[in-house]
Design a protein around this motif. Structure first.
Motif, PDB file in Angstrom:
ATOM      1  N   UNK A  99       0.838  -1.195   0.000  1.00  0.00           N
ATOM      2  CA  UNK A  99       0.000   0.000   0.000  1.00  0.00           C
ATOM      3  C   UNK A  99       0.877   1.250   0.000  1.00  0.00           C
ATOM      4  N   UNK A 100       1.992   1.178   0.723  1.00  0.00           N
ATOM      5  CA  UNK A 100       2.933   2.297   0.739  1.00  0.00           C
ATOM      6  C   UNK A 100       3.440   2.640  -0.649  1.00  0.00           C
ATOM      7  N   UNK A 101       3.674   1.646  -1.490  1.00  0.00           N
ATOM      8  CA  UNK A 101       4.139   1.926  -2.847  1.00  0.00           C
ATOM      9  C   UNK A 101       3.086   2.697  -3.649  1.00  0.00           C
ATOM     10  N   UNK A 102       1.824   2.374  -3.457  1.00  0.00           N
ATOM     11  CA  UNK A 102       0.781   3.124  -4.165  1.00  0.00           C
ATOM     12  C   UNK A 102       0.788   4.588  -3.736  1.00  0.00           C
ATOM     13  N   UNK A 103       0.894   4.824  -2.435  1.00  0.00           N
ATOM     14  CA  UNK A 103       0.921   6.199  -1.927  1.00  0.00           C
ATOM     15  C   UNK A 103       2.201   6.935  -2.336  1.00  0.00           C
ATOM     16  N   UNK A 104       3.342   6.254  -2.230  1.00  0.00           N
ATOM     17  CA  UNK A 104       4.630   6.892  -2.530  1.00  0.00           C
ATOM     18  C   UNK A 104       4.743   7.236  -4.008  1.00  0.00           C
ATOM     19  N   UNK A 120      17.548   9.420 -13.925  1.00  0.00           N
ATOM     20  CA  UNK A 120      16.968  10.746 -14.100  1.00  0.00           C
ATOM     21  C   UNK A 120      15.527  10.836 -13.654  1.00  0.00           C
ATOM     22  N   UNK A 121      15.143   9.971 -12.715  1.00  0.00           N
ATOM     23  CA  UNK A 121      13.762   9.954 -12.219  1.00  0.00           C
ATOM     24  C   UNK A 121      13.754   9.317 -10.833  1.00  0.00           C
ATOM     25  N   UNK A 122      12.669   9.449 -10.087  1.00  0.00           N
ATOM     26  CA  UNK A 122      12.618   8.848  -8.757  1.00  0.00           C
ATOM     27  C   UNK A 122      12.777   7.333  -8.789  1.00  0.00           C
ATOM     28  N   UNK A 123      13.485   6.822  -7.785  1.00  0.00           N
ATOM     29  CA  UNK A 123      13.636   5.380  -7.568  1.00  0.00           C
ATOM     30  C   UNK A 123      13.110   5.089  -6.171  1.00  0.00           C
ATOM     31  N   UNK A 124      12.069   4.292  -6.093  1.00  0.00           N
ATOM     32  CA  UNK A 124      11.418   3.967  -4.823  1.00  0.00           C
ATOM     33  C   UNK A 124      11.722   2.519  -4.468  1.00  0.00           C
ATOM     34  N   UNK A 125      12.343   2.302  -3.312  1.00  0.00           N
ATOM     35  CA  UNK A 125      12.732   0.949  -2.914  1.00  0.00           C
ATOM     36  C   UNK A 125      11.942   0.504  -1.685  1.00  0.00           C
ATOM     37  N   UNK A 165       8.960   6.004 -21.018  1.00  0.00           N
ATOM     38  CA  UNK A 165       7.675   6.568 -20.597  1.00  0.00           C
ATOM     39  C   UNK A 165       7.426   6.453 -19.096  1.00  0.00           C
ATOM     40  N   UNK A 166       8.291   5.727 -18.388  1.00  0.00           N
ATOM     41  CA  UNK A 166       8.119   5.575 -16.943  1.00  0.00           C
ATOM     42  C   UNK A 166       8.489   6.874 -16.236  1.00  0.00           C
ATOM     43  N   UNK A 167       7.696   7.231 -15.247  1.00  0.00           N
ATOM     44  CA  UNK A 167       7.957   8.441 -14.461  1.00  0.00           C
ATOM     45  C   UNK A 167       8.679   8.142 -13.153  1.00  0.00           C
ATOM     46  N   UNK A 168       8.791   6.860 -12.823  1.00  0.00           N
ATOM     47  CA  UNK A 168       9.526   6.423 -11.644  1.00  0.00           C
ATOM     48  C   UNK A 168       9.860   4.950 -11.823  1.00  0.00           C
ATOM     49  N   UNK A 169      10.872   4.488 -11.087  1.00  0.00           N
ATOM     50  CA  UNK A 169      11.223   3.067 -11.086  1.00  0.00           C
ATOM     51  C   UNK A 169      11.025   2.540  -9.670  1.00  0.00           C
ATOM     52  N   UNK A 170      10.266   1.447  -9.544  1.00  0.00           N
ATOM     53  CA  UNK A 170       9.981   0.839  -8.258  1.00  0.00           C
ATOM     54  C   UNK A 170      10.808  -0.431  -8.086  1.00  0.00           C
ATOM     55  N   UNK A 171      11.418  -0.561  -6.911  1.00  0.00           N
ATOM     56  CA  UNK A 171      12.197  -1.760  -6.560  1.00  0.00           C
ATOM     57  C   UNK A 171      11.589  -2.279  -5.256  1.00  0.00           C
ATOM     58  N   UNK A 172      10.549  -3.098  -5.333  1.00  0.00           N
ATOM     59  CA  UNK A 172       9.751  -3.390  -4.142  1.00  0.00           C
ATOM     60  C   UNK A 172      10.416  -4.262  -3.074  1.00  0.00           C
ATOM     61  N   UNK A 173      11.356  -5.101  -3.424  1.00  0.00           N
ATOM     62  CA  UNK A 173      11.874  -6.113  -2.506  1.00  0.00           C
ATOM     63  C   UNK A 173      12.402  -5.483  -1.214  1.00  0.00           C
ATOM     64  N   UNK A 174      11.873  -5.924  -0.076  1.00  0.00           N
ATOM     65  CA  UNK A 174      12.342  -5.427   1.222  1.00  0.00           C
ATOM     66  C   UNK A 174      13.437  -6.299   1.820  1.00  0.00           C
ATOM     67  N   UNK A 175      13.830  -7.370   1.128  1.00  0.00           N
ATOM     68  CA  UNK A 175      14.808  -8.302   1.695  1.00  0.00           C
ATOM     69  C   UNK A 175      16.242  -7.990   1.278  1.00  0.00           C
ATOM     70  N   UNK A 176      16.426  -6.951   0.457  1.00  0.00           N
ATOM     71  CA  UNK A 176      17.779  -6.593   0.019  1.00  0.00           C
ATOM     72  C   UNK A 176      18.068  -5.139   0.400  1.00  0.00           C
TER      73      UNK A 176
END
Length: 228
Positions: A96-101, A183-188, A158-169
């Motif tokens: 859910x945090x990824x959707x908000x972030x 050149x864009x947000x990276x959310x881990x 076309x991506x406005x951000x890159x998501x790296x969801x894994x919490x184990x690394x």
């Protein structure tokens, strides 16, 4: 002092959370309760939430990406509501945090990078799309790529951000370099998990220059822009 309580499985990178605490200037504490059983065991999660409540935490986040994405959008929200009732505290999950972030950095189209098997990777895409976020690029990690390389592999123009969801690394130390490369947000996973807890605790103004786009100082209507 604001305390974010985490319910997280064994083996997740404690150092990432301590680094976040340090880079946020010492006014934030991350308090993890570690469990060793099945990640969706409601009794273990309820017991952990009670421990966090007694410890005086301000919000609870179920800090596991794969399992929380696999629930699907509607079930994840129901699970968060149930956890909040159990804990008597605001509660959420990494998914859910990824959707908000993602919305917080002004993105609606994203690329997703990670090392999940096909079924979990598919669940991540379905979850995000149910939350109104379009996935336009994907990449799987092979052999533990450094974060900047993984982000480049997943990125799409076309991506406005890159998501790296894994919490184990661990990822926090590499986020600035990865954002410079893309050149864009990276959310881990670990960053988003703590940010979501702070959002629940209504600490919206928390920022740290070395933690990437999600923690950039901004006004209430601002979104992140890459540095020139």
């Amino acid at each position: 002092m604001t305390t974010v309580g985490l319910l997280r499985p064994e083996g997740h990178p404690e150092d990432d959370y301590r680094r976040i605490e340090t880079l946020l200037g010492g006014d934030i504490r991350v308090d993890p309760v570690v469990y060793d059983g099945p990640g969706t065991d409601p009794e273990r999660l309820a017991a952990g939430a009670e421990r966090l409540r007694l410890a005086g935490t301000d919000a609870v986040v179920w800090a596991t990406a794969g399992a929380s994405f696999a629930q699907g959008w509607d079930a994840a929200r129901a699970h968060a509501r149930a956890l909040a009732l159990t804990a008597g505290l605001p509660a959420s999950s990494t998914a859910i945090g990824f959707a908000h972030a993602t919305r917080a950095v002004g993105a609606t189209r994203v690329a997703v990078a990670g090392g999940y098997p096909d079924d979990v990777a598919g669940a991540v895409v379905r979850f995000l799309e149910a939350a109104g976020i379009q996935v336009v690029g994907e990449a799987r990690a092979h052999g533990g790529l450094p974060l900047p390389d993984l982000v480049r592999a997943a990125d799409d123009p076309s991506a406005e951000a890159v998501l790296v969801p894994d919490t184990s690394v661990p990822t926090v130390a590499e986020v600035p370099e990865a954002e410079a490369a893309a050149g864009k947000p990276v959310l881990t996973g670990t960053l988003v998990t703590v940010w979501e807890g702070l959002r629940l605790a209504e600490r919206h103004g928390v920022w740290g220059e070395e933690l990437g786009a999600l923690f950039v100082r901004r006004g209430p209507r601002d979104v992140w822009e890459p540095r020139a």
